[in-house]
Motif scaffolding. Structure first.
Motif, PDB file in Angstrom:
ATOM      1  N   PRO A 141       0.818  -1.227   0.000  1.00  0.00           N
ATOM      2  CA  PRO A 141       0.000   0.000   0.000  1.00  0.00           C
ATOM      3  C   PRO A 141       0.847   1.271   0.000  1.00  0.00           C
ATOM      4  O   PRO A 141       0.483   2.263  -0.652  1.00  0.00           O
ATOM      5  CB  PRO A 141      -0.819  -0.123   1.292  1.00  0.00           C
ATOM      6  N   PHE A 142       1.969   1.253   0.702  1.00  0.00           N
ATOM      7  CA  PHE A 142       2.820   2.442   0.752  1.00  0.00           C
ATOM      8  C   PHE A 142       3.572   2.649  -0.564  1.00  0.00           C
ATOM      9  O   PHE A 142       3.808   3.789  -0.974  1.00  0.00           O
ATOM     10  CB  PHE A 142       3.804   2.331   1.913  1.00  0.00           C
ATOM     11  N   ILE A 143       3.926   1.544  -1.216  1.00  0.00           N
ATOM     12  CA  ILE A 143       4.550   1.677  -2.538  1.00  0.00           C
ATOM     13  C   ILE A 143       3.551   2.286  -3.517  1.00  0.00           C
ATOM     14  O   ILE A 143       3.888   3.178  -4.304  1.00  0.00           O
ATOM     15  CB  ILE A 143       5.038   0.313  -3.042  1.00  0.00           C
ATOM     16  N   GLY A 144       2.299   1.802  -3.459  1.00  0.00           N
ATOM     17  CA  GLY A 144       1.264   2.380  -4.311  1.00  0.00           C
ATOM     18  C   GLY A 144       0.997   3.836  -3.985  1.00  0.00           C
ATOM     19  O   GLY A 144       0.791   4.657  -4.892  1.00  0.00           O
ATOM     20  N   LEU A 145       1.001   4.160  -2.686  1.00  0.00           N
ATOM     21  CA  LEU A 145       0.788   5.553  -2.284  1.00  0.00           C
ATOM     22  C   LEU A 145       1.923   6.438  -2.777  1.00  0.00           C
ATOM     23  O   LEU A 145       1.692   7.579  -3.212  1.00  0.00           O
ATOM     24  CB  LEU A 145       0.669   5.633  -0.762  1.00  0.00           C
ATOM     25  N   PHE A 146       3.147   5.920  -2.723  1.00  0.00           N
ATOM     26  CA  PHE A 146       4.271   6.687  -3.256  1.00  0.00           C
ATOM     27  C   PHE A 146       4.080   6.947  -4.749  1.00  0.00           C
ATOM     28  O   PHE A 146       4.341   8.056  -5.236  1.00  0.00           O
ATOM     29  CB  PHE A 146       5.573   5.917  -3.020  1.00  0.00           C
ATOM     30  N   GLY A 147       3.616   5.933  -5.478  1.00  0.00           N
ATOM     31  CA  GLY A 147       3.356   6.125  -6.903  1.00  0.00           C
ATOM     32  C   GLY A 147       2.283   7.168  -7.160  1.00  0.00           C
ATOM     33  O   GLY A 147       2.389   7.963  -8.104  1.00  0.00           O
ATOM     34  N   THR A 148       1.280   7.180  -6.290  1.00  0.00           N
ATOM     35  CA  THR A 148       0.221   8.184  -6.436  1.00  0.00           C
ATOM     36  C   THR A 148       0.756   9.593  -6.181  1.00  0.00           C
ATOM     37  O   THR A 148       0.481  10.534  -6.941  1.00  0.00           O
ATOM     38  CB  THR A 148      -0.931   7.872  -5.465  1.00  0.00           C
ATOM     39  N   VAL A 149       1.491   9.740  -5.106  1.00  0.00           N
ATOM     40  CA  VAL A 149       2.046  11.060  -4.770  1.00  0.00           C
ATOM     41  C   VAL A 149       2.967  11.544  -5.882  1.00  0.00           C
ATOM     42  O   VAL A 149       2.905  12.716  -6.306  1.00  0.00           O
ATOM     43  CB  VAL A 149       2.801  10.996  -3.428  1.00  0.00           C
ATOM     44  N   TRP A 150       3.813  10.633  -6.379  1.00  0.00           N
ATOM     45  CA  TRP A 150       4.712  11.041  -7.439  1.00  0.00           C
ATOM     46  C   TRP A 150       3.947  11.358  -8.728  1.00  0.00           C
ATOM     47  O   TRP A 150       4.312  12.293  -9.448  1.00  0.00           O
ATOM     48  CB  TRP A 150       5.740   9.947  -7.710  1.00  0.00           C
ATOM     49  N   GLY A 151       2.900  10.600  -9.006  1.00  0.00           N
ATOM     50  CA  GLY A 151       2.095  10.881 -10.198  1.00  0.00           C
ATOM     51  C   GLY A 151       1.411  12.227 -10.114  1.00  0.00           C
ATOM     52  O   GLY A 151       1.345  12.969 -11.107  1.00  0.00           O
ATOM     53  N   ILE A 152       0.875  12.562  -8.945  1.00  0.00           N
ATOM     54  CA  ILE A 152       0.242  13.870  -8.765  1.00  0.00           C
ATOM     55  C   ILE A 152       1.271  14.984  -8.903  1.00  0.00           C
ATOM     56  O   ILE A 152       1.019  16.008  -9.560  1.00  0.00           O
ATOM     57  CB  ILE A 152      -0.463  13.930  -7.394  1.00  0.00           C
ATOM     58  N   TYR A 153       2.418  14.770  -8.294  1.00  0.00           N
ATOM     59  CA  TYR A 153       3.485  15.764  -8.405  1.00  0.00           C
ATOM     60  C   TYR A 153       3.895  15.953  -9.872  1.00  0.00           C
ATOM     61  O   TYR A 153       4.042  17.090 -10.355  1.00  0.00           O
ATOM     62  CB  TYR A 153       4.686  15.320  -7.578  1.00  0.00           C
ATOM     63  N   HIS A 154       4.056  14.854 -10.561  1.00  0.00           N
ATOM     64  CA  HIS A 154       4.446  14.927 -11.971  1.00  0.00           C
ATOM     65  C   HIS A 154       3.379  15.645 -12.788  1.00  0.00           C
ATOM     66  O   HIS A 154       3.689  16.443 -13.691  1.00  0.00           O
ATOM     67  CB  HIS A 154       4.674  13.509 -12.504  1.00  0.00           C
ATOM     68  N   ALA A 155       2.096  15.381 -12.500  1.00  0.00           N
ATOM     69  CA  ALA A 155       1.011  16.024 -13.233  1.00  0.00           C
ATOM     70  C   ALA A 155       0.964  17.519 -12.952  1.00  0.00           C
ATOM     71  O   ALA A 155       0.757  18.334 -13.866  1.00  0.00           O
ATOM     72  CB  ALA A 155      -0.327  15.372 -12.863  1.00  0.00           C
ATOM     73  N   LEU A 156       1.155  17.894 -11.696  1.00  0.00           N
ATOM     74  CA  LEU A 156       1.108  19.319 -11.358  1.00  0.00           C
ATOM     75  C   LEU A 156       2.291  20.072 -11.948  1.00  0.00           C
ATOM     76  O   LEU A 156       2.150  21.228 -12.373  1.00  0.00           O
ATOM     77  CB  LEU A 156       1.086  19.484  -9.829  1.00  0.00           C
ATOM     78  N   VAL A 157       3.440  19.431 -11.982  1.00  0.00           N
ATOM     79  CA  VAL A 157       4.605  20.077 -12.592  1.00  0.00           C
ATOM     80  C   VAL A 157       4.365  20.325 -14.069  1.00  0.00           C
ATOM     81  O   VAL A 157       4.731  21.375 -14.627  1.00  0.00           O
ATOM     82  CB  VAL A 157       5.867  19.222 -12.375  1.00  0.00           C
ATOM     83  N   SER A 158       3.720  19.364 -14.740  1.00  0.00           N
ATOM     84  CA  SER A 158       3.449  19.524 -16.171  1.00  0.00           C
ATOM     85  C   SER A 158       2.471  20.654 -16.451  1.00  0.00           C
ATOM     86  O   SER A 158       2.431  21.202 -17.556  1.00  0.00           O
ATOM     87  CB  SER A 158       2.906  18.218 -16.749  1.00  0.00           C
ATOM     88  N   LEU A 159       1.644  21.014 -15.433  1.00  0.00           N
ATOM     89  CA  LEU A 159       0.674  22.094 -15.608  1.00  0.00           C
ATOM     90  C   LEU A 159       1.187  23.437 -15.084  1.00  0.00           C
ATOM     91  O   LEU A 159       0.465  24.436 -15.143  1.00  0.00           O
ATOM     92  CB  LEU A 159      -0.633  21.746 -14.874  1.00  0.00           C
ATOM     93  N   SER A 160       2.401  23.441 -14.550  1.00  0.00           N
ATOM     94  CA  SER A 160       2.886  24.662 -13.903  1.00  0.00           C
ATOM     95  C   SER A 160       3.081  25.809 -14.879  1.00  0.00           C
ATOM     96  O   SER A 160       2.988  26.967 -14.505  1.00  0.00           O
ATOM     97  CB  SER A 160       4.216  24.366 -13.183  1.00  0.00           C
ATOM     98  N   GLY A 161       3.318  25.529 -16.146  1.00  0.00           N
ATOM     99  CA  GLY A 161       3.539  26.611 -17.099  1.00  0.00           C
ATOM    100  C   GLY A 161       2.278  27.124 -17.751  1.00  0.00           C
ATOM    101  O   GLY A 161       2.335  28.083 -18.531  1.00  0.00           O
ATOM    102  N   ALA A 162       1.127  26.499 -17.431  1.00  0.00           N
ATOM    103  CA  ALA A 162      -0.124  26.924 -18.069  1.00  0.00           C
ATOM    104  C   ALA A 162      -0.590  28.252 -17.477  1.00  0.00           C
ATOM    105  O   ALA A 162      -0.495  28.488 -16.274  1.00  0.00           O
ATOM    106  CB  ALA A 162      -1.197  25.856 -17.867  1.00  0.00           C
ATOM    107  N   THR A 163      -1.086  29.128 -18.346  1.00  0.00           N
ATOM    108  CA  THR A 163      -1.579  30.427 -17.882  1.00  0.00           C
ATOM    109  C   THR A 163      -2.947  30.319 -17.224  1.00  0.00           C
ATOM    110  O   THR A 163      -3.306  31.133 -16.389  1.00  0.00           O
ATOM    111  CB  THR A 163      -1.689  31.400 -19.077  1.00  0.00           C
ATOM    112  N   GLN A 164      -3.702  29.264 -17.582  1.00  0.00           N
ATOM    113  CA  GLN A 164      -5.024  29.076 -16.998  1.00  0.00           C
ATOM    114  C   GLN A 164      -5.233  27.576 -16.768  1.00  0.00           C
ATOM    115  O   GLN A 164      -5.091  26.766 -17.683  1.00  0.00           O
ATOM    116  CB  GLN A 164      -6.117  29.621 -17.920  1.00  0.00           C
ATOM    117  N   VAL A 165      -5.522  27.198 -15.557  1.00  0.00           N
ATOM    118  CA  VAL A 165      -5.722  25.800 -15.198  1.00  0.00           C
ATOM    119  C   VAL A 165      -7.170  25.608 -14.776  1.00  0.00           C
ATOM    120  O   VAL A 165      -7.643  26.266 -13.847  1.00  0.00           O
ATOM    121  CB  VAL A 165      -4.780  25.380 -14.040  1.00  0.00           C
TER     122      VAL A 165
END
Length: 244
Positions: A141-165
């Motif tokens: 469960p913690f390995i899966g949770l780590f994957g979730t946290v990293w996936g969310i982080y990766h997704a938010l980083v990819s949206l950081s340059g957008a002018t409107q989210v």
């Protein structure tokens, strides 16, 4: 945009960390199911023939015949190994009662030590794989949770340059990232359930083995089976026949 969301899209948008986490979960799932299936088959084979094997042992006409029948019918080797160990210990003590390893030790104590050692080794062998299942159940469960946290982080980083989210641009990646948490639970839950089931099964085997050990010990040291009728010739009678 909605048609692009899903597991394939999440995998395609993932990075090395996400892929590695998913592969680890897949390998843990495969390994745990291998252990589960293997132990299930072993327990099924052992329980199917156990009652017949023990009944045949106590109803045999002689100890060698009983040992041979038990070795043939007990596919797990749990009870046949104990019987052979006890019989060999009793024979070794009889042959060396006045010298060597048998000197100063009575037959009961000598046979008890040998059988206790075999029981400990058998229990350790039966518990093989349970530590792995417990580790998978507690860490997946913690390995899966780590994957979730990293996936969310990766997704938010990819949206950081957008002018409107907007909400749909955030909800999609976050929802996909939660797949990793679900995967961790999918790996952990069967491992935990199997661990509990096998632990209980091993306790039952230990109780049955202990009971058989007590009856066998009484027979090997006194020639009488305690608590049941047996056709096995008593050891004293067998020795008298050999001497005659």
């Amino acid at each position: 945009m909605e048609s692009q969301m899903g597991l394939a899209h999440f995998w395609g948008q993932g990075d090395l960390v996400t892929h590695t986490t998913a592969v680890i979960l897949a390998l843990l799932s495969l390994a745990s199911w291998s252990v589960i299936v293997s132990k299930l088959m072993s327990l099924w084979r052992a329980s199917r023939l156990q009652e017949r094997a023990l009944s045949g042992f106590w109803n045999a006409d002689s100890l060698p015949e009983a040992l041979e029948g038990l070795r043939r019918d007990d596919v797990s080797g749990v009870f046949s190994g104990l019987a052979l160990t006890g019989a060999h210990a009793a024979q070794a003590h009889q042959q060396n009662a006045a010298r060597g390893i048998g000197a100063g030790v009575n037959a009961s104590e000598f046979v008890t030590r040998a059988m206790r050692s075999h029981i400990v080794n058998t229990q350790a062998r039966n518990e093989r794989g349970l530590t792995f299942l417990a580790s998978v159940g507690s860490t997946a469960p913690f390995i899966g949770l780590f994957g979730t946290v990293w996936g969310i982080y990766h997704a938010l980083v990819s949206l950081s340059g957008a002018t409107q989210v907007v909400l749909d641009k955030v909800a999609g990646p976050v929802g996909e990232a939660l797949i990793m948490t679900a995967a961790g639970l999918f790996v952990a839950i069967p491992a935990v359930l199997a661990y509990n089931a096998f632990t209980r099964a091993n306790r039952l085997v230990a109780v049955q083995l202990d009971g058989f050990a007590h009856d066998l010990h009484a027979y090997l040291t006194t020639g009488v089976r305690v608590g049941g009728n047996a056709n096995l010739v008593s050891l004293d009678a067998a020795r008298g026949n050999r001497q005659g």
